[in-house]
Design a protein around this motif. Structure first.
Motif, PDB file in Angstrom:
ATOM      1  N   ARG A   1       0.859  -1.185   0.000  1.00  0.00           N
ATOM      2  CA  ARG A   1       0.000   0.000   0.000  1.00  0.00           C
ATOM      3  C   ARG A   1       0.896   1.236   0.000  1.00  0.00           C
ATOM      4  O   ARG A   1       1.716   1.432   0.909  1.00  0.00           O
ATOM      5  CB  ARG A   1      -0.898  -0.010   1.235  1.00  0.00           C
ATOM      6  CG  ARG A   1      -1.948   1.105   1.255  1.00  0.00           C
ATOM      7  CD  ARG A   1      -3.114   0.820   0.343  1.00  0.00           C
ATOM      8  NE  ARG A   1      -3.998   1.977   0.265  1.00  0.00           N
ATOM      9  CZ  ARG A   1      -5.138   2.097   0.947  1.00  0.00           C
ATOM     10  NH1 ARG A   1      -5.510   1.130   1.762  1.00  0.00           N
ATOM     11  NH2 ARG A   1      -5.878   3.165   0.805  1.00  0.00           N
TER      12      ARG A   1
ATOM     13  N   HIS B   1      -4.815  -3.407  -4.691  1.00  0.00           N
ATOM     14  CA  HIS B   1      -5.575  -2.314  -4.088  1.00  0.00           C
ATOM     15  C   HIS B   1      -6.449  -1.680  -5.161  1.00  0.00           C
ATOM     16  O   HIS B   1      -6.039  -1.572  -6.320  1.00  0.00           O
ATOM     17  CB  HIS B   1      -4.634  -1.281  -3.465  1.00  0.00           C
ATOM     18  CG  HIS B   1      -3.631  -1.878  -2.529  1.00  0.00           C
ATOM     19  ND1 HIS B   1      -3.973  -2.341  -1.280  1.00  0.00           N
ATOM     20  CD2 HIS B   1      -2.302  -2.128  -2.669  1.00  0.00           C
ATOM     21  CE1 HIS B   1      -2.898  -2.846  -0.683  1.00  0.00           C
ATOM     22  NE2 HIS B   1      -1.876  -2.722  -1.509  1.00  0.00           N
TER      23      HIS B   1
ATOM     24  N   SER C   1      -8.550   3.293  -3.739  1.00  0.00           N
ATOM     25  CA  SER C   1      -7.532   3.303  -2.688  1.00  0.00           C
ATOM     26  C   SER C   1      -6.239   3.940  -3.181  1.00  0.00           C
ATOM     27  O   SER C   1      -5.612   4.734  -2.476  1.00  0.00           O
ATOM     28  CB  SER C   1      -7.255   1.875  -2.219  1.00  0.00           C
ATOM     29  OG  SER C   1      -8.391   1.328  -1.589  1.00  0.00           O
ATOM     30  N   ARG C   2      -5.843   3.612  -4.410  1.00  0.00           N
ATOM     31  CA  ARG C   2      -4.605   4.188  -4.947  1.00  0.00           C
ATOM     32  C   ARG C   2      -4.738   5.695  -5.126  1.00  0.00           C
ATOM     33  O   ARG C   2      -3.780   6.445  -4.899  1.00  0.00           O
ATOM     34  CB  ARG C   2      -4.234   3.499  -6.253  1.00  0.00           C
ATOM     35  CG  ARG C   2      -3.899   2.018  -6.092  1.00  0.00           C
ATOM     36  CD  ARG C   2      -3.199   1.452  -7.321  1.00  0.00           C
ATOM     37  NE  ARG C   2      -4.013   1.557  -8.524  1.00  0.00           N
ATOM     38  CZ  ARG C   2      -4.918   0.663  -8.905  1.00  0.00           C
ATOM     39  NH1 ARG C   2      -5.140  -0.410  -8.144  1.00  0.00           N
ATOM     40  NH2 ARG C   2      -5.600   0.810 -10.032  1.00  0.00           N
TER      41      ARG C   2
ATOM     42  N   ASP D   1      -4.358   7.293  -1.827  1.00  0.00           N
ATOM     43  CA  ASP D   1      -2.976   7.254  -1.361  1.00  0.00           C
ATOM     44  C   ASP D   1      -2.115   8.339  -1.988  1.00  0.00           C
ATOM     45  O   ASP D   1      -1.149   8.806  -1.382  1.00  0.00           O
ATOM     46  CB  ASP D   1      -2.349   5.896  -1.694  1.00  0.00           C
ATOM     47  CG  ASP D   1      -2.822   4.799  -0.767  1.00  0.00           C
ATOM     48  OD1 ASP D   1      -3.388   5.126   0.291  1.00  0.00           O
ATOM     49  OD2 ASP D   1      -2.614   3.619  -1.094  1.00  0.00           O
TER      50      ASP D   1
ATOM     51  N   VAL E   1      -5.897  -1.108   5.549  1.00  0.00           N
ATOM     52  CA  VAL E   1      -4.738  -0.707   4.770  1.00  0.00           C
ATOM     53  C   VAL E   1      -3.816  -1.902   4.588  1.00  0.00           C
ATOM     54  O   VAL E   1      -2.713  -1.731   4.141  1.00  0.00           O
ATOM     55  CB  VAL E   1      -3.961   0.463   5.437  1.00  0.00           C
ATOM     56  CG1 VAL E   1      -4.811   1.717   5.441  1.00  0.00           C
ATOM     57  CG2 VAL E   1      -3.575   0.120   6.865  1.00  0.00           C
TER      58      VAL E   1
END
Length: 357
Positions: A283, A316, A320-321, A324, A357
């Motif tokens: 992650r 992921h 989510s990416r 991030d 996560v």
């Protein structure tokens, strides 16, 4: 030449997890033959390490779990605590030795899984599959042919990215003379550590009992520290911040995890794929990998069991990416002193909303 349906390069968390799933797939189809290629003892073998992850309910590898916690805590620079109960999730810790022993025990009963020790030189596509060329301990060449190859070795270099940081850490498993820890609560981030000029740092405490814990010093910054600097940082945290008093260091661990928004290629040939950290399971904003590689290896095993092309999926989601990318870029451009308590509040939101996560 050795032949198998599947060759797995590397016997770290990703390689062992995939071998474990393929050996116990439980599908109606015959389990594939698997050759697990592991490096000989030496620098190519991953060091002992600890993996942590969130999971709801019983898990596949619970027999190897050292400890787990339902309550997490974050402290800002002034030491003010922010608590969170993550039920129904639990934060679980697995030590690599225990994980390896569990997988080795389970694989020992499967005659379609073969473990081969050697140093892999090349992996190449050929018609109908791929060849893995390696050398044994004496330097003798060997070749493994397989329909599918899954390579978990760290890449030689990272792809181009907008942002790349390192999460690097040094930790001690300690035993204290006095009861110093609260076993029910894990200290996820403690920002009372001295802050580097070009990044941020925090302490991390995973209690195993009233007298035992893993205590780590962690930095997000462009470059690792020297061994002496890591030792001094952990000593400062245990002595001056936590004030643990007399303690015994039972063992130590050090690690460096790239934190990057680069796209990691999961396919490098018609029959060759990457899994684990090499395949993008880490992650980007946190460095957690174990849960991501479990999603990948579970999907690969399912595809093989159903006779489909076993392309590892992204570990992921796109959402989510995207989430991030902002914090990763933000962390790379400002020190904690400039950020104030924003990161602690972000972690409070993560805990409060049970975001895995």
């Amino acid at each position: 030449m050795l032949e198998a349906d599947v060759a797995i390069v590397g016997a770290g968390a990703a390689g062992l997890s995939l071998a474990h799933r393929l050996a116990g797939s439980g599908s109606g189809r015959r389990a594939p033959s698997v050759t697990l290629l592991e490096a000989p003892p030496g620098p190519l073998r991953p060091p002992r390490r600890t993996w942590c992850f969130w999971e709801a309910g019983p898990g596949r590898f619970d027999a190897a779990v050292t400890a787990s916690w339902r309550c997490l805590r974050v402290r800002d620079r002034a030491g003010r605590p922010i608590h969170g109960d993550i039920a129904p999730l639990r934060y679980k810790m697995i030590r690599s030795d225990d994980f390896e022993h569990l997988v080795a025990r389970d694989l020992a009963g499967h005659d379609r899984v073969r473990r081969v020790e050697g140093t892999v030189d090349t992996v190449e596509d050929v018609p109908g599959g791929a060849l893995v060329r390696l050398r044994d301990r004496e330097g003798n060449p060997r070749v493994v042919g397989a329909r599918w190859v899954f390579d978990s070795r760290p890449p030689g270099s990272l792809p181009a990215a907008r942002t790349t940081l390192l999460q690097h850490f040094h930790g001690w498993f300690v035993r204290t003379a006095r009861p110093a820890f609260a076993p029910g609560t894990a200290e996820l981030m403690d920002f009372r550590t001295p802050q580097p000029a070009d990044g941020l740092s925090f302490g991390y405490v995973l209690p195993l009992g009233r007298h035992d814990a893993l205590v780590e010093y962690t930095e997000f910054s462009p470059r690792p520290l020297t061994p002496d600097a890591y030792e001094a940082a952990v000593r400062h945290y245990t002595d001056d911040v936590l004030r643990l008093g007399d303690l015994e260091v039972l063992s130590a661990e050090t690690g460096v995890i790239p934190m990057t928004d680069a796209v990691m290629p999961r396919r490098t040939g018609q029959s060759v794929f990457r899994i684990g950290a090499a395949g993008g399971a880490t992650r980007p904003s946190t460095g957690y990998t174990f849960a991501g590689l479990q999603r990948q290896t579970r999907a690969v095993a399912a595809a093989l069991g159903e006779g489909r092309r076993p392309v590892p999926p992204p570990a992921h989601s796109a959402r989510s990416r995207a989430m991030d990318a902002g914090p990763l870029y933000f962390h790379s451009g400002a020190t904690l002193g400039q950020q104030g308590t924003r990161i602690a509040r972000e972690m409070h939101d993560i805990i409060g909303h049970n975001l895995s996560v």
